[in-house]
Enzyme design. Structure first.
Site, PDB file in Angstrom:
ATOM      1  N   ARG A 182      43.208  36.988  37.606  1.00 26.59           N
ATOM      2  CA  ARG A 182      42.681  37.552  38.856  1.00 26.59           C
ATOM      3  C   ARG A 182      43.685  37.303  39.982  1.00 26.59           C
ATOM      4  O   ARG A 182      43.932  38.166  40.821  1.00 26.59           O
ATOM      5  CB  ARG A 182      41.325  36.911  39.217  1.00 26.59           C
ATOM      6  CG  ARG A 182      40.172  37.228  38.274  1.00 26.59           C
ATOM      7  CD  ARG A 182      39.746  38.679  38.340  1.00 26.59           C
ATOM      8  NE  ARG A 182      39.354  39.077  39.672  1.00 26.59           N
ATOM      9  CZ  ARG A 182      38.140  38.884  40.206  1.00 26.59           C
ATOM     10  NH1 ARG A 182      37.185  38.348  39.485  1.00 26.59           N
ATOM     11  NH2 ARG A 182      37.855  39.288  41.440  1.00 26.59           N
ATOM     12  N   GLN A 188      38.462  43.036  38.793  1.00 24.91           N
ATOM     13  CA  GLN A 188      38.269  42.346  37.525  1.00 24.91           C
ATOM     14  C   GLN A 188      39.011  43.060  36.402  1.00 24.91           C
ATOM     15  O   GLN A 188      39.659  42.430  35.566  1.00 24.91           O
ATOM     16  CB  GLN A 188      36.759  42.292  37.220  1.00 24.91           C
ATOM     17  CG  GLN A 188      36.418  41.599  35.922  1.00 24.91           C
ATOM     18  CD  GLN A 188      36.754  40.125  35.957  1.00 24.91           C
ATOM     19  OE1 GLN A 188      36.335  39.417  36.848  1.00 24.91           O
ATOM     20  NE2 GLN A 188      37.531  39.654  34.985  1.00 24.91           N
ATOM     21  N   ARG A 198      32.860  42.042  49.076  1.00 27.96           N
ATOM     22  CA  ARG A 198      31.923  41.940  47.938  1.00 27.96           C
ATOM     23  C   ARG A 198      30.540  42.240  48.481  1.00 27.96           C
ATOM     24  O   ARG A 198      30.036  41.514  49.347  1.00 27.96           O
ATOM     25  CB  ARG A 198      31.977  40.538  47.317  1.00 27.96           C
ATOM     26  CG  ARG A 198      30.801  40.265  46.402  1.00 27.96           C
ATOM     27  CD  ARG A 198      30.994  39.063  45.533  1.00 27.96           C
ATOM     28  NE  ARG A 198      31.977  39.318  44.504  1.00 27.96           N
ATOM     29  CZ  ARG A 198      32.155  38.566  43.437  1.00 27.96           C
ATOM     30  NH1 ARG A 198      31.397  37.493  43.238  1.00 27.96           N
ATOM     31  NH2 ARG A 198      33.069  38.860  42.539  1.00 27.96           N
ATOM     32  N   HIS A 233      33.526  46.857  39.603  1.00 21.98           N
ATOM     33  CA  HIS A 233      34.258  45.608  39.855  1.00 21.98           C
ATOM     34  C   HIS A 233      35.722  45.848  39.470  1.00 21.98           C
ATOM     35  O   HIS A 233      36.218  45.296  38.488  1.00 21.98           O
ATOM     36  CB  HIS A 233      33.638  44.481  39.017  1.00 21.98           C
ATOM     37  CG  HIS A 233      34.061  43.104  39.439  1.00 21.98           C
ATOM     38  ND1 HIS A 233      34.897  42.859  40.515  1.00 21.98           N
ATOM     39  CD2 HIS A 233      33.761  41.878  38.919  1.00 21.98           C
ATOM     40  CE1 HIS A 233      35.076  41.557  40.636  1.00 21.98           C
ATOM     41  NE2 HIS A 233      34.407  40.943  39.682  1.00 21.98           N
ATOM     42  N   ASP A 276      29.384  40.114  29.617  1.00 24.76           N
ATOM     43  CA  ASP A 276      29.118  39.707  31.007  1.00 24.76           C
ATOM     44  C   ASP A 276      27.664  39.229  31.039  1.00 24.76           C
ATOM     45  O   ASP A 276      26.891  39.467  30.095  1.00 24.76           O
ATOM     46  CB  ASP A 276      29.346  40.924  31.934  1.00 24.76           C
ATOM     47  CG  ASP A 276      29.110  40.618  33.414  1.00 24.76           C
ATOM     48  OD1 ASP A 276      29.111  39.427  33.799  1.00 24.76           O
ATOM     49  OD2 ASP A 276      28.950  41.581  34.198  1.00 24.76           O
ATOM     50  N   CYS A 318      34.109  38.040  32.074  1.00 26.90           N
ATOM     51  CA  CYS A 318      34.600  37.986  33.467  1.00 26.90           C
ATOM     52  C   CYS A 318      34.218  36.681  34.151  1.00 26.90           C
ATOM     53  O   CYS A 318      34.834  36.314  35.147  1.00 26.90           O
ATOM     54  CB  CYS A 318      34.078  39.186  34.243  1.00 26.90           C
ATOM     55  SG  CYS A 318      32.298  39.362  34.206  1.00 26.90           S
TER      56      CYS A 318
HETATM   57  N1  NVA Z   1      27.931  41.777  36.599  1.00 25.08           N
HETATM   58  C1  NVA Z   1      28.127  40.535  37.294  1.00 25.08           C
HETATM   59  C2  NVA Z   1      29.579  40.243  37.450  1.00 25.08           C
HETATM   60  C3  NVA Z   1      29.894  38.916  38.074  1.00 25.08           C
HETATM   61  C4  NVA Z   1      31.358  38.704  38.281  1.00 25.08           C
HETATM   62  C5  NVA Z   1      27.431  40.583  38.643  1.00 25.08           C
HETATM   63  O1  NVA Z   1      27.490  41.618  39.306  1.00 25.08           O
HETATM   64  O2  NVA Z   1      26.821  39.579  39.032  1.00 25.08           O
HETATM   65  N1   CP Z   2      34.445  37.347  37.812  1.00 23.34           N
HETATM   66  C1   CP Z   2      34.162  37.175  39.124  1.00 23.34           C
HETATM   67  O1   CP Z   2      34.228  38.099  39.942  1.00 23.34           O
HETATM   68  O2   CP Z   2      33.834  35.902  39.451  1.00 23.34           O
HETATM   69  P1   CP Z   2      33.214  35.435  40.845  1.00 23.34           P
HETATM   70  O3   CP Z   2      31.839  36.035  40.946  1.00 23.34           O
HETATM   71  O4   CP Z   2      33.166  33.928  40.771  1.00 23.34           O
HETATM   72  O5   CP Z   2      34.090  35.907  41.965  1.00 23.34           O
END
Ligand code: NVA
Ligand code: CP
Length: 306
Positions: free
Chosen positions: A293, A134, A104, A131, A225, A265
């Site tokens: 997930r 997801q 990540r 992502h 989101d 998400c």
């Molecule tokens: N768009 C959000 C998704 C979190 C799972 C982010 O990147 O923070």
């Molecule tokens: N939806 C998602 O990726 O959640 P986290 O940021 O908690 O991993």
């Protein structure tokens, strides 16, 4: 050494592969916590995080345990990607130890660079651009509730961000119509829209970009989101003003089909992109989506390392 398969973008898999992963995910969910035929027994997953996580970390780590393998969590303090040593060296070294890498990251180029130099599969656990894990869970959830993806009308309200990009690519691959509704100036990247539209045209569906809330009319799936993603915290207050109507609430529900399902998400900012009451309606599948997930990523690891 053969080049490993990676999952950096949902577009790394074709329609049949996504469908196969979703079929495996459904089977693994039915089987529960232990699996007789796991190809991951004795294997190790390295999980590199530059950003916080609940779902991604816990679902990957639990998934690996249930598949008879092991996962190692590497926090932002353990590995300062590109600072303590180069991403290239990290990819080469970790590949000598583990069987799969999940990362990540902030910039998409970082996960792409890991994949370029790794000799084991690399999974994108979220970048600023996509992502994809997801979206596998989202599609599993939509199929559970609606029985299919093809021909459905789905819309996403909010920021044209990483989740929106992967949804567009995934919907285009699977023949699902996808409308992205954002405030002006926050649309998905032009290149993503063009590529998704091109793919959609070969799969009998449409990708639409809109600034109009009315575009939620007659939709089968409503998705949202956070308005400010990880790394955009300084913009959060300004975005609250700009995005205030781009949300799922009772008004959006009136526009959509009566049996429209609600997806998010997570994490959610209740009162912003979704209100608490709407998130708890029977139409809401947000916690099935979070659970999926686990199943979808177990299926993904089967596919990549099996
Ligand atoms: N768009 C959000 C998704 C979190 C799972 C982010 O990147 O923070
Ligand atoms: N939806 C998602 O990726 O959640 P986290 O940021 O908690 O991993």
């Amino acid at each position: 050494m053969p080049t490993p398969r990676h999952f950096i973008s949902i577009l790394d898999f074709d329609t049949d592969e996504i469908a196969a992963v979703l079929t495996t995910a459904r089977r693994l969910k039915q089987e529960g916590k232990s699996h007789k035929d796991s190809p991951l027994v004795g294997k190790t997953l390295a999980m590199i995080f530059q950003k916080p996580s609940l779902r991604t970390r816990v679902s990957f780590e639990t998934g690996m345990t249930q598949l008879g393998g092991h996962a190692i969590y590497l926090s932002p303090n353990d590995i300062s990607l590109g600072k303590r040593e180069t991403t290239e060296d990290i990819a080469i070294v970790i590949s000598r130890y583990v069987d799969i890498i999940m990362a990540r990251v902030f910039g998409h180029d970082i996960v792409a660079d890991l994949a370029k130099h790794a000799t084991v599969p690399v999974i994108n656990g979220l970048s600023d651009f996509e992502h994809p894990c997801q979206i596998l869970a989202d599609f599993q959830t939509i199929i559970e509730r609606k029985g299919r993806l093809e021909g459905l009308n789905a819309c996403y309200l909010g920021d044209g961000n990483n989740v929106a990009h992967s949804l567009m690519f995934g919907a285009a691959r699977m023949g699902m119509n996808m409308t992205i509704i954002t405030p002006k100036g926050y649309e998905p990247k032009d290149g993503v829209t063009k590529q998704a539209k091109d793919i959609a045209s070969t799969n009998g569906c449409e990708i639409t970009i809109s600034n109009e809330l009315q575009s939620a009319k007659d939709q089968d799936v409503l998705y949202t989101d956070v308005w400010a993603s990880m790394g955009q915290e300084t913009e959060a207050e300004e975005r609250k003003r700009i995005f205030k109507d781009y949300r799922i609430d009772a008004d959006t529900m009136k526009l959509a089909e009566d049996d429209a399902i609600i997806l998010h998400c997570l994490p959610a900012h209740y009162g912003d992109e979704i209100d608490y009451a709407t998130s708890r309606l029977p139409n809401s599948a947000i916690f099935d989506q979070a659970e999926n997930r686990l199943h979808a990523q177990k299926a993904l690891m089967f596919h990549l390392a099996g």
